[in-house]
Motif scaffolding. Structure first.
Motif, PDB file in Angstrom:
ATOM      1  N   MET A   1       0.832  -1.198   0.000  1.00 35.55           N
ATOM      2  CA  MET A   1       0.000   0.000   0.000  1.00 35.55           C
ATOM      3  C   MET A   1       0.870   1.253   0.000  1.00 35.55           C
ATOM      4  O   MET A   1       1.957   1.261   0.587  1.00 35.55           O
ATOM      5  N   ASN A   2       0.377   2.306  -0.612  1.00 30.47           N
ATOM      6  CA  ASN A   2       1.027   3.610  -0.560  1.00 30.47           C
ATOM      7  C   ASN A   2       0.487   4.369   0.658  1.00 30.47           C
ATOM      8  O   ASN A   2      -0.723   4.561   0.779  1.00 30.47           O
ATOM      9  N   LYS A  27       5.128   2.305  -0.835  1.00 32.56           N
ATOM     10  CA  LYS A  27       5.691   3.650  -0.810  1.00 32.56           C
ATOM     11  C   LYS A  27       5.266   4.368   0.464  1.00 32.56           C
ATOM     12  O   LYS A  27       4.088   4.369   0.832  1.00 32.56           O
ATOM     13  N   ALA A  58      -2.634  13.345  -2.193  1.00 34.41           N
ATOM     14  CA  ALA A  58      -3.105  11.972  -1.993  1.00 34.41           C
ATOM     15  C   ALA A  58      -3.753  11.421  -3.259  1.00 34.41           C
ATOM     16  O   ALA A  58      -3.563  10.251  -3.612  1.00 34.41           O
ATOM     17  N   ARG A  59      -4.503  12.268  -3.945  1.00 33.84           N
ATOM     18  CA  ARG A  59      -5.135  11.833  -5.190  1.00 33.84           C
ATOM     19  C   ARG A  59      -4.099  11.592  -6.284  1.00 33.84           C
ATOM     20  O   ARG A  59      -4.122  10.567  -6.973  1.00 33.84           O
ATOM     21  N   GLU A  60      -3.187  12.539  -6.427  1.00 35.24           N
ATOM     22  CA  GLU A  60      -2.203  12.450  -7.505  1.00 35.24           C
ATOM     23  C   GLU A  60      -1.267  11.261  -7.332  1.00 35.24           C
ATOM     24  O   GLU A  60      -0.857  10.637  -8.319  1.00 35.24           O
ATOM     25  N   ARG A  61      -0.952  10.927  -6.075  1.00 34.86           N
ATOM     26  CA  ARG A  61       0.014   9.864  -5.831  1.00 34.86           C
ATOM     27  C   ARG A  61      -0.646   8.531  -5.481  1.00 34.86           C
ATOM     28  O   ARG A  61       0.024   7.598  -5.057  1.00 34.86           O
ATOM     29  N   SER A  62      -1.951   8.439  -5.662  1.00 32.46           N
ATOM     30  CA  SER A  62      -2.698   7.194  -5.392  1.00 32.46           C
ATOM     31  C   SER A  62      -2.402   6.652  -3.989  1.00 32.46           C
ATOM     32  O   SER A  62      -2.078   5.475  -3.795  1.00 32.46           O
ATOM     33  N   ILE A  63      -2.531   7.531  -3.006  1.00 29.32           N
ATOM     34  CA  ILE A  63      -2.319   7.132  -1.614  1.00 29.32           C
ATOM     35  C   ILE A  63      -3.477   6.256  -1.158  1.00 29.32           C
ATOM     36  O   ILE A  63      -4.646   6.602  -1.339  1.00 29.32           O
ATOM     37  N   ASP A  64      -3.152   5.120  -0.553  1.00 31.53           N
ATOM     38  CA  ASP A  64      -4.174   4.199  -0.059  1.00 31.53           C
ATOM     39  C   ASP A  64      -4.559   4.466   1.385  1.00 31.53           C
ATOM     40  O   ASP A  64      -5.696   4.195   1.787  1.00 31.53           O
ATOM     41  N   VAL A  87      -9.491   8.017   0.567  1.00 29.59           N
ATOM     42  CA  VAL A  87      -8.264   7.622   1.253  1.00 29.59           C
ATOM     43  C   VAL A  87      -8.609   7.213   2.687  1.00 29.59           C
ATOM     44  O   VAL A  87      -9.115   8.030   3.461  1.00 29.59           O
TER      45      VAL A  87
END
Length: 424
Positions: A1-2, A27, A58-64, A87
């Motif tokens: 998970m990011n 990440k 968070a959206r741009e880096r696909s944070i989970d 998120v």
């Protein structure tokens, strides 16, 4: 998970160090992070209070998953914003975070649900507050209602100090809108205990107890700070007292918040006083304490990320939460002048040869090329773990002796009888 950690102090460094051990994390990012966290995670210079930029990142880096650590973004509603963006988060939403965001709300909650705490009066009129402070007599505690970076509490020994505290908070506005209301409460006496607890709004699992050292100088003298050190476990917090606090304070608080439609998911901090009349609540925080986190988390043996996931998914009752039987000691190294105005940019030198099981957490640091520099009031937290409290303390101070920067200041009595806090 990011995963992203919001914040950039010693607490966040301790969280990053534990989270980086989880095989579930791919990440790891920290926003804004600091000079020490950079060795564990990608640091992105977005302030913890810039909610729009944090959500966009968070959206741009696909944070989970996001771990929101500081009080300000929690009270401002960052968890609400991130969850709405898809998120998942560890940390309470804004309604639950009000338990720290408003000391008046916290007092009302305790009064309504019979949770033991100090008697107090609330004032939103400065002149009336000044009149009361002048006539109260004896030691009292003056508290700004809102957030004040851990410095909004003044222990007044007499009426003159109480009046000065009210004037500074309500007239001079040293804490801004956080001082619109003040509480003036009786001063309790007894050993202080900090209890951090994981809770998913139903189940509550306390961590190892700790003792923060708030005053700036040796012998518990000087102004309150964000914390100059901590030890864990707290020597005064017996299993019998822990059971009593669970019955009268910890579980009732979680149940009260749920009954109010404010279920709390995250780390709930209980600042307690062990008075002659029994344990009482001094304060709540809606997050890990700092420096308590730096003392408690090194004793955690379980996977912190798995616990946080369980909290988010309301299955904490099924999670494994284990702490070692050892002890820890954390000594904060601060800049000259803290908790007042400080100079920044001092070069930091850390010699080799740290004692075993000793770690240096960064609080106010930044990287200047290859050079590490000070960037705040509290600069570093040196934490050591050992089988006994005495050995942990010896190791921590040995570590402090290897660190040098101009104006460095620290207390010399963390974890000693003379340094243990008694009285709010």
């Amino acid at each position: 998970m990011n995963v992203m950690i919001v914040g950039g102090g010693g607490r966040e460094h301790a969280l990053a160090e534990r989270l980086a051990r989880s095989p579930r994390i791919g990440k790891l990012c920290a926003l804004p992070g600091n000079g020490g966290i950079a060795a564990l995670a990608e640091c992105v210079p977005i302030p913890a209070t810039d909610l729009d930029a944090l959500v966009a990142f968070a959206r741009e880096r696909s944070i989970d998953f996001a771990v929101v650590a500081p009080d300000d973004p929690l009270v401002m509603g960052l968890v609400d914003r991130l969850e709405a963006a898809g998120v998942r988060c560890f940390g309470p939403n804004a309604r639950a975070a009000a338990i720290e965001g408003s000391k008046v709300y916290a007092k009302d909650l305790m009064r309504r649900y019979g949770i033991p705490t100090a008697r107090s009066r609330v004032f939103d009129d400065a002149d009336r507050a000044l009149e009361y402070a002048a006539s109260a007599g004896g030691p009292v505690v003056v508290k700004a209602d809102g957030l004040a970076r851990g410095k909004g509490v003044v222990v007044a020994e007499d009426a003159d100090q109480a009046v000065a505290a009210v004037a500074a908070i309500m007239k001079e506005r040293i804490f801004g809108a956080s001082g619109d209301r003040v509480l003036i409460e009786e001063r309790l006496s007894g050993p202080e205990v900090s209890v951090l607890a994981f809770t998913d709004g139903r189940t509550i699992v306390p961590m190892v107890s700790s003792m923060d050292h708030k005053r700036a100088f040796d012998g518990d003298r000087g102004p309150n700070t964000g914390g100059m050190g901590a030890v864990a476990p707290n020597p005064h917090y017996t299993p019998e007292l822990a059971a009593l606090c669970m019955e009268r304070i910890l579980r009732p608080t979680v149940e009260a918040l749920r009954a109010e439609g404010r279920p709390f998911r995250g780390c709930l901090y209980f600042g307690l006083m062990l008075t002659a009349d029994g344990p009482k609540v001094i304060e709540y925080n809606c997050r890990f304490g700092d420096p308590e986190a730096q003392a408690v988390l090194p004793l955690l043996e379980s996977d912190l990320f798995e616990i946080m996931l369980a909290v988010r998914e309301e299955r904490l009752a099924e999670a494994e939460v284990h702490f070692s039987k050892g002890a820890s000691c954390c000594v904060v190294m601060a800049s000259e002048g803290y908790p007042g105005k400080v100079r920044e940019g001092m070069e930091i030198h850390i010699d080799s040869g740290l004692p075993p099981d000793t770690v240096v957490y960064h609080s106010g640091t930044r990287r200047d090329g290859e050079t590490l520099r000070t960037a705040g009031g509290r600069v570093l937290s040196v934490t050591a773990v050992a089988s006994t409290a005495g050995e942990a303390r010896s190791r921590a101070y040995a570590g402090v002796g290897l660190i040098h920067f101009e104006g460095a200041r620290f207390r010399h009595d963390i974890g000693t009888a003379g340094g243990l806090s008694h009285g709010a």
